[in-house]
Motif scaffolding. Structure first.
Motif, PDB file in Angstrom:
ATOM      1  N   SER A 189     -38.170  -4.182  43.920  1.00 22.90           N
ATOM      2  CA  SER A 189     -38.341  -5.248  43.341  1.00 22.90           C
ATOM      3  C   SER A 189     -39.233  -5.303  42.085  1.00 22.90           C
ATOM      4  O   SER A 189     -38.924  -5.808  41.032  1.00 22.90           O
ATOM      5  N   TYR A 192     -37.005  -4.095  39.026  1.00 23.89           N
ATOM      6  CA  TYR A 192     -36.205  -5.025  38.829  1.00 23.89           C
ATOM      7  C   TYR A 192     -37.090  -6.046  37.620  1.00 23.89           C
ATOM      8  O   TYR A 192     -36.375  -6.373  36.689  1.00 23.89           O
ATOM      9  N   ARG A 193     -38.022  -6.320  38.041  1.00 18.01           N
ATOM     10  CA  ARG A 193     -38.772  -7.209  37.270  1.00 18.01           C
ATOM     11  C   ARG A 193     -39.356  -7.051  36.271  1.00 18.01           C
ATOM     12  O   ARG A 193     -39.247  -7.498  34.917  1.00 18.01           O
ATOM     13  N   LEU A 282     -38.337  -9.782  28.643  1.00 19.38           N
ATOM     14  CA  LEU A 282     -38.193  -9.503  30.186  1.00 19.38           C
ATOM     15  C   LEU A 282     -37.374 -10.712  30.807  1.00 19.38           C
ATOM     16  O   LEU A 282     -37.915 -11.856  30.525  1.00 19.38           O
ATOM     17  N   GLU A 284     -38.047 -11.884  33.633  1.00 19.89           N
ATOM     18  CA  GLU A 284     -39.268 -12.428  34.417  1.00 19.89           C
ATOM     19  C   GLU A 284     -39.951 -13.428  33.412  1.00 19.89           C
ATOM     20  O   GLU A 284     -40.269 -14.729  34.130  1.00 19.89           O
ATOM     21  N   LYS A 285     -40.012 -13.158  32.285  1.00 15.23           N
ATOM     22  CA  LYS A 285     -40.446 -14.203  31.410  1.00 15.23           C
ATOM     23  C   LYS A 285     -39.592 -15.437  31.122  1.00 15.23           C
ATOM     24  O   LYS A 285     -39.873 -16.760  31.270  1.00 15.23           O
ATOM     25  N   LEU A 287     -37.792 -16.540  33.752  1.00 14.84           N
ATOM     26  CA  LEU A 287     -38.121 -17.406  35.057  1.00 14.84           C
ATOM     27  C   LEU A 287     -39.189 -18.193  34.783  1.00 14.84           C
ATOM     28  O   LEU A 287     -39.364 -19.194  35.296  1.00 14.84           O
ATOM     29  N   PHE A 288     -40.471 -17.705  34.067  1.00 11.49           N
ATOM     30  CA  PHE A 288     -41.491 -18.162  34.070  1.00 11.49           C
ATOM     31  C   PHE A 288     -41.315 -19.546  33.144  1.00 11.49           C
ATOM     32  O   PHE A 288     -41.883 -20.678  33.610  1.00 11.49           O
ATOM     33  N   LEU A 320     -31.058 -15.051  37.681  1.00  8.94           N
ATOM     34  CA  LEU A 320     -32.311 -14.277  37.855  1.00  8.94           C
ATOM     35  C   LEU A 320     -32.708 -14.292  39.361  1.00  8.94           C
ATOM     36  O   LEU A 320     -33.157 -13.149  39.767  1.00  8.94           O
ATOM     37  N   VAL A 325     -35.289 -11.195  40.362  1.00  7.84           N
ATOM     38  CA  VAL A 325     -36.376 -11.225  39.645  1.00  7.84           C
ATOM     39  C   VAL A 325     -37.404 -12.215  39.944  1.00  7.84           C
ATOM     40  O   VAL A 325     -36.994 -13.790  39.571  1.00  7.84           O
ATOM     41  N   ARG A 326     -37.942 -11.913  41.130  1.00  8.04           N
ATOM     42  CA  ARG A 326     -39.002 -13.132  41.471  1.00  8.04           C
ATOM     43  C   ARG A 326     -40.065 -12.499  42.550  1.00  8.04           C
ATOM     44  O   ARG A 326     -39.536 -11.419  43.398  1.00  8.04           O
TER      45      ARG A 326
END
Length: 326
Positions: A189, A192-193, A282, A284-285, A287-288, A320, A325-326
């Motif tokens: 994971s 992935y992130r 990214l 991940e950003k 998602l943030f 995501l 991505v978590r």
């Protein structure tokens, strides 16, 4: 408090104190070891017997995954051919709390004859191992956490902590980044992130729900229903730049307030200044951003293109989650 709980707490206290006791030993010797590893043109060879060997294996893995190639060499096997993996440009780190393991004899003779640098991590700075090394890191502890004072517990914890401290200091000195780390961990994971970009998971091309400012509301509703990403439409001006967005929430508010919700055009319904994200960020950003502003989707721009405000994609939070991505 039961005896079992008391014993468990005592072990934690003793081992915690063993680690804290190392703080005074992060000194010039520590700094020299870090510099030696940083400047090593070959690989790091870690060796140790028993519990020390298990720690050496772990540290070899830690070094390798943080940008410093490293391997484990079993001392007993080294005299039966495995010494061949040690090359002239390598650096050897030998781990032994007592520093007198007879299995080290062959390795110590070999590195001395070849002029290969040797670092000792030991609890006995006056041991044979320490005397043979160019630099010694002391991991001496005042007591073991074992009730009998025999099983390596606090000493092995301190040894692992010292090794981790060296590895992390080397990583920082080399400027090893999270992206570099992800390159060495692509399967989990974390990979992935740290490797997945917005452009890797966004919807683009025909799947992109965009309309013009003058598009009739009825047609906007149709596009929001039939595109791959349902529930939103990007509003673009005559140049193709994103100037607004219409979401399911905008539609609900329109239905509540208007007697004739299907009249008008996209510009009458849209929310201006929509949240966006760059395609090269990214995932991940993204998602943030979605979690911070409590939104389900975001339009994607390519800020490096000749038209940086033109939408190139749309990203839904479910995309995501599917990408782990978590």
């Amino acid at each position: 408090m039961s005896k079992v709980i008391q014993q468990g707490l005592k072990v934690l206290e003793v081992e915690a104190q063993a680690i804290l006791g190392l703080k005074d030993r992060i000194d010039s010797s520590f700094e020299k070891v870090v510099q030696m590893i940083k400047e090593c043109d070959g690989k790091i060879v870690l060796t140790g017997m028993g519990k020390s060997g298990q720690i050496a294996r772990k540290l070899a893995s830690t070094f390798s995954s943080t940008g410093t190639p490293a391997v484990f060499l079993h001392p007993a096997e080294s005299s039966h051919g495995d010494m061949g993996l040690v090359e002239n440009n390598d650096l050897v780190i030998a781990i032994s709390y007592g520093g007198e393991s007879p299995e080290f004899a062959g390795i110590l003779r070999f590195v001395s004859r070849k002029g290969i640098p040797l670092v000792a991590i030991t609890g006995k700075p006056d041991s044979s191992l320490a005397k043979a090394a160019q630099v010694t890191l002391s991991v001496h502890v005042s007591e073991e956490a074992c009730p009998l004072g025999l099983a390596p517990t606090a000493s092995s914890t301190a040894t692992l902590a010292m090794g981790d401290a060296v590895a992390m200091a080397v990583m920082a000195e080399k400027g090893f980044s999270s992206e570099d780390f992800a390159e060495f961990h692509p399967g989990g994971s974390l990979g992935y992130r740290l490797l997945t970009r917005v452009r890797d998971v966004m919807h683009s091309g025909d799947a992109l729900p965009t309309v013009g400012l003058e598009t009739p509301v009825r047609q906007v509703f149709s596009i929001m229903t039939h595109k791959d990403v349902r529930g939103a439409a990007g509003i673009v001006d005559e140049k193709g730049d994103l100037v607004g967005v219409i979401t399911d929430g905008d539609i609900r508010r329109r239905l509540e307030k208007s007697n004739d919700p299907l009249t008008g055009s996209a510009k009458d319904l849209m929310t201006t200044s929509p949240r966006t994200i760059d395609a090269n960020e990214l995932a991940e950003k993204a998602l943030f951003v979605m979690e911070q502003f409590q939104i389900q989707m975001v339009f994607v721009l390519d800020k490096d293109s000749i038209q940086p405000r033109k939408p190139v994609g749309i990203l839904h939070i479910q995309d995501l989650l599917r990408a782990k991505v978590r």
